[in-house]
Design an enzyme around this catalytic site. Structure first.
Site, PDB file in Angstrom:
ATOM      1  N   ILE A 148      -6.301 -27.715   2.437  1.00  0.00           N
ATOM      2  CA  ILE A 148      -5.824 -26.500   1.770  1.00  0.00           C
ATOM      3  C   ILE A 148      -6.717 -25.303   2.137  1.00  0.00           C
ATOM      4  O   ILE A 148      -7.924 -25.313   1.891  1.00  0.00           O
ATOM      5  CB  ILE A 148      -5.800 -26.671   0.235  1.00  0.00           C
ATOM      6  CG1 ILE A 148      -4.992 -27.926  -0.142  1.00  0.00           C
ATOM      7  CG2 ILE A 148      -5.230 -25.429  -0.431  1.00  0.00           C
ATOM      8  CD1 ILE A 148      -4.908 -28.179  -1.641  1.00  0.00           C
TER       9      ILE A 148
ATOM     10  N   GLY B 299      -7.094 -13.942   1.363  1.00  0.00           N
ATOM     11  CA  GLY B 299      -6.575 -12.717   0.765  1.00  0.00           C
ATOM     12  C   GLY B 299      -7.216 -12.387  -0.564  1.00  0.00           C
ATOM     13  O   GLY B 299      -8.335 -12.802  -0.868  1.00  0.00           O
TER      14      GLY B 299
ATOM     15  N   CYS C 269       0.819  -1.211   0.000  1.00  0.00           N
ATOM     16  CA  CYS C 269       0.000   0.000   0.000  1.00  0.00           C
ATOM     17  C   CYS C 269       0.853   1.261   0.000  1.00  0.00           C
ATOM     18  O   CYS C 269       0.371   2.354  -0.275  1.00  0.00           O
ATOM     19  CB  CYS C 269      -0.915  -0.006   1.214  1.00  0.00           C
ATOM     20  SG  CYS C 269      -1.624  -1.639   1.520  1.00  0.00           S
TER      21      CYS C 269
HETATM   22  C1  LIG Z   1      -0.146  -0.328  -5.174  1.00  0.00           C
HETATM   23  C2  LIG Z   1      -1.072  -0.963  -4.199  1.00  0.00           C
HETATM   24  C3  LIG Z   1      -1.673  -0.182  -3.213  1.00  0.00           C
HETATM   25  C4  LIG Z   1      -2.560  -0.747  -2.309  1.00  0.00           C
HETATM   26  N1  LIG Z   1      -3.129   0.046  -1.348  1.00  0.00           N
HETATM   27  C5  LIG Z   1      -4.000  -0.508  -0.466  1.00  0.00           C
HETATM   28  C6  LIG Z   1      -4.589   0.273   0.540  1.00  0.00           C
HETATM   29  O1  LIG Z   1      -4.306   1.469   0.652  1.00  0.00           O
HETATM   30  N2  LIG Z   1      -5.454  -0.316   1.382  1.00  0.00           N
HETATM   31  C7  LIG Z   1      -5.764  -1.636   1.298  1.00  0.00           C
HETATM   32  O2  LIG Z   1      -6.559  -2.134   2.097  1.00  0.00           O
HETATM   33  N3  LIG Z   1      -5.221  -2.410   0.355  1.00  0.00           N
HETATM   34  C8  LIG Z   1      -4.339  -1.884  -0.532  1.00  0.00           C
HETATM   35  N4  LIG Z   1      -3.783  -2.670  -1.486  1.00  0.00           N
HETATM   36  C9  LIG Z   1      -4.194  -4.077  -1.570  1.00  0.00           C
HETATM   37  C10 LIG Z   1      -3.414  -4.956  -0.577  1.00  0.00           C
HETATM   38  O3  LIG Z   1      -2.061  -4.762  -0.767  1.00  0.00           O
HETATM   39  C11 LIG Z   1      -3.820  -6.389  -0.808  1.00  0.00           C
HETATM   40  O4  LIG Z   1      -5.199  -6.505  -0.545  1.00  0.00           O
HETATM   41  C12 LIG Z   1      -3.072  -7.373   0.070  1.00  0.00           C
HETATM   42  O5  LIG Z   1      -1.719  -7.237  -0.095  1.00  0.00           O
HETATM   43  C13 LIG Z   1      -3.523  -8.793  -0.258  1.00  0.00           C
HETATM   44  O6  LIG Z   1      -2.785  -9.716   0.454  1.00  0.00           O
HETATM   45  P1  LIG Z   1      -2.496 -11.152  -0.142  1.00  0.00           P
HETATM   46  O7  LIG Z   1      -1.686 -11.879   0.865  1.00  0.00           O
HETATM   47  O8  LIG Z   1      -3.763 -11.744  -0.602  1.00  0.00           O
HETATM   48  O9  LIG Z   1      -1.643 -10.875  -1.447  1.00  0.00           O
HETATM   49  P2  LIG Z   1      -0.248 -10.159  -1.629  1.00  0.00           P
HETATM   50  O10 LIG Z   1       0.020  -9.252  -0.506  1.00  0.00           O
HETATM   51  O11 LIG Z   1      -0.252  -9.573  -2.988  1.00  0.00           O
HETATM   52  O12 LIG Z   1       0.787 -11.334  -1.564  1.00  0.00           O
HETATM   53  C14 LIG Z   1       0.753 -12.376  -2.489  1.00  0.00           C
HETATM   54  C15 LIG Z   1       2.163 -12.852  -2.745  1.00  0.00           C
HETATM   55  O13 LIG Z   1       2.101 -14.160  -3.249  1.00  0.00           O
HETATM   56  C16 LIG Z   1       3.142 -14.346  -4.179  1.00  0.00           C
HETATM   57  N5  LIG Z   1       2.798 -15.468  -5.038  1.00  0.00           N
HETATM   58  C17 LIG Z   1       1.713 -15.561  -5.848  1.00  0.00           C
HETATM   59  N6  LIG Z   1       1.705 -16.778  -6.457  1.00  0.00           N
HETATM   60  C18 LIG Z   1       2.795 -17.440  -6.016  1.00  0.00           C
HETATM   61  C19 LIG Z   1       3.310 -18.722  -6.278  1.00  0.00           C
HETATM   62  N7  LIG Z   1       2.700 -19.542  -7.117  1.00  0.00           N
HETATM   63  N8  LIG Z   1       4.437 -19.101  -5.660  1.00  0.00           N
HETATM   64  C20 LIG Z   1       5.054 -18.252  -4.781  1.00  0.00           C
HETATM   65  N9  LIG Z   1       4.607 -17.041  -4.516  1.00  0.00           N
HETATM   66  C21 LIG Z   1       3.479 -16.622  -5.106  1.00  0.00           C
HETATM   67  C22 LIG Z   1       3.204 -13.043  -4.906  1.00  0.00           C
HETATM   68  O14 LIG Z   1       4.472 -12.859  -5.474  1.00  0.00           O
HETATM   69  C23 LIG Z   1       2.883 -12.047  -3.800  1.00  0.00           C
HETATM   70  O15 LIG Z   1       4.045 -11.474  -3.262  1.00  0.00           O
HETATM   71  C24 LIG Z   1      -2.862  -2.127  -2.403  1.00  0.00           C
HETATM   72  C25 LIG Z   1      -2.266  -2.913  -3.367  1.00  0.00           C
HETATM   73  C26 LIG Z   1      -1.364  -2.354  -4.255  1.00  0.00           C
HETATM   74  C27 LIG Z   1      -0.742  -3.199  -5.283  1.00  0.00           C
HETATM   75  C1  LIG Z   2       4.792  -7.848   9.305  1.00  0.00           C
HETATM   76  C2  LIG Z   2       3.855  -9.019   9.406  1.00  0.00           C
HETATM   77  C3  LIG Z   2       4.511 -10.274   9.072  1.00  0.00           C
HETATM   78  C4  LIG Z   2       3.400  -9.036  10.863  1.00  0.00           C
HETATM   79  O1  LIG Z   2       2.445  -9.998  11.137  1.00  0.00           O
HETATM   80  P1  LIG Z   2       1.949 -10.127  12.638  1.00  0.00           P
HETATM   81  O2  LIG Z   2       3.050 -10.536  13.518  1.00  0.00           O
HETATM   82  O3  LIG Z   2       0.716 -10.949  12.640  1.00  0.00           O
HETATM   83  O4  LIG Z   2       1.466  -8.638  12.950  1.00  0.00           O
HETATM   84  P2  LIG Z   2       2.024  -7.503  13.924  1.00  0.00           P
HETATM   85  O5  LIG Z   2       3.464  -7.288  13.873  1.00  0.00           O
HETATM   86  O6  LIG Z   2       1.158  -6.329  13.623  1.00  0.00           O
HETATM   87  O7  LIG Z   2       1.683  -8.054  15.372  1.00  0.00           O
HETATM   88  C5  LIG Z   2       0.414  -8.475  15.690  1.00  0.00           C
HETATM   89  C6  LIG Z   2       0.515  -9.446  16.833  1.00  0.00           C
HETATM   90  O8  LIG Z   2       1.145  -8.835  17.948  1.00  0.00           O
HETATM   91  C7  LIG Z   2       0.260  -8.752  19.043  1.00  0.00           C
HETATM   92  N1  LIG Z   2       0.476  -7.430  19.627  1.00  0.00           N
HETATM   93  C8  LIG Z   2       0.481  -6.238  18.990  1.00  0.00           C
HETATM   94  N2  LIG Z   2       0.770  -5.270  19.852  1.00  0.00           N
HETATM   95  C9  LIG Z   2       0.936  -5.847  21.046  1.00  0.00           C
HETATM   96  C10 LIG Z   2       1.232  -5.340  22.340  1.00  0.00           C
HETATM   97  N3  LIG Z   2       1.428  -4.045  22.553  1.00  0.00           N
HETATM   98  N4  LIG Z   2       1.315  -6.222  23.355  1.00  0.00           N
HETATM   99  C11 LIG Z   2       1.120  -7.530  23.145  1.00  0.00           C
HETATM  100  N5  LIG Z   2       0.840  -8.054  21.945  1.00  0.00           N
HETATM  101  C12 LIG Z   2       0.761  -7.215  20.911  1.00  0.00           C
HETATM  102  C13 LIG Z   2      -1.108  -8.962  18.483  1.00  0.00           C
HETATM  103  O9  LIG Z   2      -1.970  -9.530  19.419  1.00  0.00           O
HETATM  104  C14 LIG Z   2      -0.830  -9.881  17.320  1.00  0.00           C
HETATM  105  O10 LIG Z   2      -0.633 -11.193  17.784  1.00  0.00           O
HETATM  106  P3  LIG Z   2      -1.723 -12.359  17.526  1.00  0.00           P
HETATM  107  O11 LIG Z   2      -2.052 -12.349  16.076  1.00  0.00           O
HETATM  108  O12 LIG Z   2      -1.028 -13.582  17.980  1.00  0.00           O
HETATM  109  O13 LIG Z   2      -2.868 -11.974  18.392  1.00  0.00           O
HETATM  110  C15 LIG Z   2       2.623  -8.832   8.466  1.00  0.00           C
HETATM  111  O14 LIG Z   2       1.699  -7.927   9.013  1.00  0.00           O
HETATM  112  C16 LIG Z   2       3.075  -8.290   7.132  1.00  0.00           C
HETATM  113  O15 LIG Z   2       3.709  -8.960   6.370  1.00  0.00           O
HETATM  114  N6  LIG Z   2       2.743  -7.021   6.814  1.00  0.00           N
HETATM  115  C17 LIG Z   2       3.213  -6.372   5.623  1.00  0.00           C
HETATM  116  C18 LIG Z   2       2.391  -6.742   4.392  1.00  0.00           C
HETATM  117  C19 LIG Z   2       1.035  -6.147   4.406  1.00  0.00           C
HETATM  118  O16 LIG Z   2       0.244  -6.337   5.326  1.00  0.00           O
HETATM  119  N7  LIG Z   2       0.717  -5.429   3.321  1.00  0.00           N
HETATM  120  C20 LIG Z   2      -0.549  -4.784   3.182  1.00  0.00           C
HETATM  121  C21 LIG Z   2      -0.591  -3.560   3.952  1.00  0.00           C
HETATM  122  S1  LIG Z   2       0.606  -2.386   3.349  1.00  0.00           S
END
Ligand SMILES: Cc1cc2nc3c(=O)[nH]c(=O)nc-3n(C[C@H](O)[C@H](O)[C@H](O)COP(=O)(O)OP(=O)(O)OC[C@H]3O[C@@H](n4cnc5c(N)ncnc54)[C@H](O)[C@@H]3O)c2cc1C
Ligand SMILES: CC(C)(COP(=O)(O)OP(=O)(O)OC[C@H]1O[C@@H](n2cnc3c(N)ncnc32)[C@H](O)[C@@H]1OP(=O)(O)O)[C@@H](O)C(=O)NCCC(=O)NCCS
Ligand SMILES: Cc1cc2nc3c(=O)[nH]c(=O)nc-3n(C[C@H](O)[C@H](O)[C@H](O)COP(=O)(O)OP(=O)(O)OC[C@H]3O[C@@H](n4cnc5c(N)ncnc54)[C@H](O)[C@@H]3O)c2cc1C
Ligand SMILES: CC(C)(COP(=O)(O)OP(=O)(O)OC[C@H]1O[C@@H](n2cnc3c(N)ncnc32)[C@H](O)[C@@H]1OP(=O)(O)O)[C@@H](O)C(=O)NCCC(=O)NCCS
Lengths: 549, 549
Positions: A280, A284, A44
């Site tokens: 399975i 997302g 995002c």
């Molecule tokens: C530019 C942009 C801006 C966004 N802004 C927002 C926002 O402001 N607010 C919001 O709510 N959402 C936003 N989104 C949407 C949000 O990022 C997605 O809803 C979220 O990331 C979905 O999570 P996901 O795990 O389903 O997929 P993803 O986060 O896309 O992760 C899927 C991953 O799986 C991997 N993958 C796929 N197939 C395979 C395979 N066969 N083998 C290995 N790896 C694989 C891909 O490479 C990818 O990295 C945005 C998305 C984009 C692209």
């Molecule tokens: C970074 C990532 C791996 C972290 O996953 P996560 O560990 O589940 O999430 P957080 O770091 O936010 O931590 C949440 C956990 O910490 C706990 N936690 C958060 N703050 C806490 C606090 N102050 N005290 C105790 N526990 C706390 C929550 O209960 C939660 O644990 P649970 O799921 O076991 O209940 C995952 O969020 C990620 O990959 N994010 C980037 C991708 C993404 O989301 N893209 C789309 C948006 S840009």
């Protein structure tokens, strides 16, 4: 309960599932496959790094492979694509690793699919030859676009598609000094909101110098993409283009493995997020969810639901049987100075579903008008006029739109009605709100309609009414009309209406309008108390003129 | 249904009731009595006019006598005090009008009392002679203070009482270049929040140059108020003082007329806001309300409830039988850069009520950390650990505290539990929130406790534990400890814990702590999975050090 769990996809849903799996159980083997180099990155945030609002590329990497492996004791295999699921053997097969040349099978007890969704790339003439057309999903895409902007200094960009990613890109390219054209096939940008609400966004985009072209599509890329021909025949010069017309679920693995997918390609899951193969799970952007309000199948590719589902899947892998109750679709985007937010169903959807609904539009301030910095919020509430159940809401404004949509979204989850909206107690001090918060106010306006103390007409009905001889009284002050008024309306300011009742015929419905609807409401109360049949223009001139001015 | 209705008090509750009464019925005679010159003014804006954030005095006058009379066809009698209610005759008697010398009775069918609350002025030695001590309730008070500041250029001011009006005045006087001392009898400012949350406000006030004196009271005003002597013996020089130790209900009329009042003087009303005389309604700061959560009598002098009650009273005057369901006490104040917000019950109240409760403290960002401008929010959630019912919440932060409290307040109204908080779908894009919004996160942390996946200790328990030989492992990085750590803690960074289990004894409870609680939670999961009995320090160093640093 030691298990071997394979996760496909290492970003929002996949990484969250992995983290939660490990928190529940230290002994399982958790293997995370990610096709790309990066896991757990901030999808995002990508547009804002291109626009240089986010300056440090490292900030996009929420977790690194190394950091995450260590913290959660994971076996993370990035740069490794899973190309096949062998359900009978309970294994997956990887593609050839480009670095090691390796191909292998890996067995699982449980498989979790979080492969996301990919940008839709339609078959447009000349696209293959165009060198300057980009899509945006991940870090490499981002690097490509940013490098192009940094090095090629494009002057003109075309953004194809007016969804939230398109508009975020438009803003960020403008921030880089580029002249941007947005081309949108529909009659509005930002599909989650309705046309009259999107019209506010249209004006704002144009105010910010964006060349917005609606109801037109790309027909061909010519001259290697430097000219874009639209269906209408218009040609636009483009030093670069962003293709952002939507995403489609990454369902290839699932389809090949015989997992059920829905009409729009989303992997189908039960309420525990299991596919038709109980070993399975899927989550997302790749899955089909249930619309929280009407229960219909929906594709809602957003990060909040993906994160939430990741946690639920992890719980269920360990036998928790937690249900995912559906997606409301609460969403927001920053579009230059505006926040554009929505939750639940919009009017287009309600019409399509054939539901009985009522809309109200109000234009309150983000906080008390006498305290500096208040900005108007256009707030639309949709509800069932028989039960008061809330269907959805939309808000557009420079400040406080997010808060009001979050409150209404929470109200929907609590099964609150529009009556309850009048009663919720929101924090008030002048810098933050008004004694009657916009959400309370929307509740008042809605309940007044339900109770029959006011009847309304909508912005898209009034012109016809006036053309067909309906009497429309504009109750604003004459000076306000100098900024514009509805053709055919006559002016009787609110303060004079009690004294001028004799001018108003009683044998037909009287329509009233004002600036935002409030004075029209007051006028309609005076008139109905005096025996008139009266209807107020909902949202007043402000809603009407957002479309027609 | 033409009636004659008299309203006493023409500001928040009274003016709102008048407006709604007229909207319901055009024919009633509505007489509004207001002791002061102004009706319908912005009480809540007064401090900001003194501080010159609000520059135009007219902005404080939401409605004028003339404008409101005309718009709502009201008979408004300002500068007219009602001094008696003659219940048998159903009349009121006015005080002598200073301009006309008139005294008269006026009859009513229904009487509405919205007289508000007045600042408490205790009997302090020397107060009578002090010329520079002010209270703040209305426009004349405001004019007096502002004129004093404008003309006398005071250098040092003392604010007596650390409630929200006191702190707003402190900020606004600092804005005028005045050195401010706040004197508060209790051990914390801002009673609606708990001590450890108020501690954040204490530091902030001091950072802003306020001299904050806690647990001390004013004993005497000496030298006509230019010296203020505290109970501790300290003398403070003061060019001016603001007395803001609370308000008491204006119940004189009611008491004289034999209307029931509660222990703290609030006029008692039934759920329709009727007093024990069914022809007399009362509302606003003057009444005793029911606490929304526990049903106990409470005094909650806030503008939102007053406005809401005004509308309900008007409805009920016309036979609607709308119930007022109690006050949750959602409140907020800006204190320099911080917003300090709360809803529902706090821990002090829960203790007093003898309820079983659990607290969680988290420190999430107002929005995605990688997007500029994110600010931490200290968020405290209180809930019933058996049912998950939400008791209340508190938030302190530079941005987004209001939104989270409003969402939780709405959740309480919807009877949502902490489980539901994990499921509410809040609008997310990087400038507005995180994919797991702080409210979702609070829900996660709370449900983890309910499900027994983590056990916590609180900031005020850990010192004792360590002193008594408890083992506390600080799982932060060594570099973080350089900024401070809990005495007696040992350091094993989270990333090393799996490899260093052999260093950790299994025969006693292990306590873990980190910066905000998250890594401590991760560590405690690893430890409990490895057979340890472990407790995490809730809120981590950040909550602890807010109090002890
Ligand atoms: C530019 C942009 C801006 C966004 N802004 C927002 C926002 O402001 N607010 C919001 O709510 N959402 C936003 N989104 C949407 C949000 O990022 C997605 O809803 C979220 O990331 C979905 O999570 P996901 O795990 O389903 O997929 P993803 O986060 O896309 O992760 C899927 C991953 O799986 C991997 N993958 C796929 N197939 C395979 C395979 N066969 N083998 C290995 N790896 C694989 C891909 O490479 C990818 O990295 C945005 C998305 C984009 C692209
Ligand atoms: C970074 C990532 C791996 C972290 O996953 P996560 O560990 O589940 O999430 P957080 O770091 O936010 O931590 C949440 C956990 O910490 C706990 N936690 C958060 N703050 C806490 C606090 N102050 N005290 C105790 N526990 C706390 C929550 O209960 C939660 O644990 P649970 O799921 O076991 O209940 C995952 O969020 C990620 O990959 N994010 C980037 C991708 C993404 O989301 N893209 C789309 C948006 S840009
Ligand atoms: C400085 C200040 C800041 C505040 N800030 C906030 C805030 O940020 N948020 C918030 O929620 N609340 C705030 N409040 C509280 C809020 O203003 C009150 O809760 C609200 O005004 C109560 O409404 P009311 O109608 O009960 O009383 P009021 O609004 O006080 O009106 C009562 C009126 O009745 C008149 N009156 C009394 N007795 C008589 C009589 N016998 N005859 C004729 N007239 C009479 C009085 O002169 C007064 O004008 C603030 C109050 C003050 C003083
Ligand atoms: C100014 C004052 C008299 C207004 O009272 P009011 O008319 O009830 O309140 P508003 O002007 O906010 O209008 C609310 C009404 O307009 C209606 N309304 C608001 N926006 C509307 C719109 N866009 N379309 C139709 N109706 C609308 C609401 O439904 C409500 O009417 P209802 O109560 O009959 O349902 C009163 O609020 C007041 O005195 N305020 C200042 C004092 C005060 O509150 N101080 C404390 C805070 S500083």
């Amino acid at each position: 309960m030691s298990k071997k769990i394979i996760i496909v996809g290492g970003v929002a849903g996949g990484a969250t599932a992995a983290a939660r799996l490990r928190r529940i159980d230290e002994t399982s083997t958790i293997v995370l496959f990610e096709r790309g180099e990066h896991i757990s990155f901030a999808n995002c945030g990508l547009p804002y790094y291109i626009g240089e609002t986010i300056k440090d590329r490292n900030k996009l990497l929420v977790q690194t492979v190394e950091g995450m492996s260590r913290r959660f004791n994971l076996d993370i295999r990035n740069l490794t694509e899973v190309v096949e699921i062998n359900r009978e053997k309970k294994t997956i097969t990887t593609a050839k690793n480009l670095q090691t040349n390796e191909v292998y099978e890996e067995s699982y007890d449980t498989l979790i699919l979080s492969p996301g969704a990919k940008p839709i790339v339609p078959n447009i003439e000349g696209l293959g030859d165009a060198k300057n057309v980009f899509t945006l999903r991940n870090i490499p895409d981002t690097d490509k676009i940013k490098t192009f902007v940094d090095e090629q200094h494009p002057k003109r960009a075309v953004v194809i598609g007016g969804g939230f990613i398109g508009l975020e890109m438009a803003e960020n390219l403008v921030d880089r000094g580029i002249e941007v054209t947005v081309v949108e096939l529909g009659k509005q940008v930002m599909a989650p909101i309705d046309y009259e609400m999107a019209s506010i966004v249209h004006s704002h985009l144009r105010d910010k110098g964006v060349n917005l072209i609606l109801e037109d599509g790309v027909k061909a890329f010519k001259n290697n993409g430097s000219t874009i021909e639209l269906a209408s025949g218009t040609n636009i010069c483009a030093d670069m283009a962003i293709l952002s017309i939507g995403v489609s679920p990454e369902n290839k693995l699932a389809v090949m493995a015989g997992l059920d997918v829905g009409q729009r390609g989303g992997i189908q899951v039960n309420e525990y997020l299991q596919t038709n193969d109980p070993d399975i799970y899927a989550l997302g952007d790749a899955i089909e969810v249930k619309d929280y309000i009407n229960g219909n199948a929906a594709m809602i590719p957003l990060a909040g639901p993906a994160n939430r589902q990741g946690r639920i899947v992890a719980n269920n892998v360990y036998g928790k049987k937690e249900m995912y109750k559906g997606t409301l679709g609460t969403a927001i985007a920053k579009v230059f100075n505006l926040a554009v937010a929505a939750t639940g169903l919009n009017e287009k959807q309600l019409k399509q579903l054939g539901k009985t609904y009522q809309a109200v539009h109000i234009h309150p301030s983000s906080h008390a008008g006498y305290y500096p910095g208040a900005a108007p919020i256009a707030l639309k509430l949709l509800f069932n006029p028989e039960t008061g159940a809330i269907y959805g809401a939309q808000a557009v404004g420079e400040d406080g739109a997010d808060k009001r949509i979050d409150v209404i979204s929470t109200a929907i989850k609590g099964n609150l009605t529009v009556y309850d909206l009048t009663e919720i107690e929101l924090s008030y001090a002048p810098p933050f709100s008004s004694a009657k918060d916009p959400v309370n106010m929307a509740g008042y306006v809605a309940t007044n309609i339900m109770e029959g103390s006011v009847d309304t007409v909508q912005w898209d009905e009034i012109d016809d009414i006036v053309e067909n001889g309906g009497i429309l009284i504009d109750v604003r002050e004459p000076i306000e009309r100098e900024m514009g008024f509805i053709t055919g309306s006559i002016n009787i300011p609110l303060g004079e209406i009690r004294d001028r009742l004799h001018e108003i015929p009683k044998d037909q419905t009287i329509y009233v309008s004002c600036q935002v609807g409030l004075r029209g409401y007051l006028a309609s109360r005076i008139l109905s108390e005096n025996g008139y049949d009266v209807k107020n223009l909902d949202g007043g001139w402000k809603t009407y003129s957002a479309v027609y001015n």
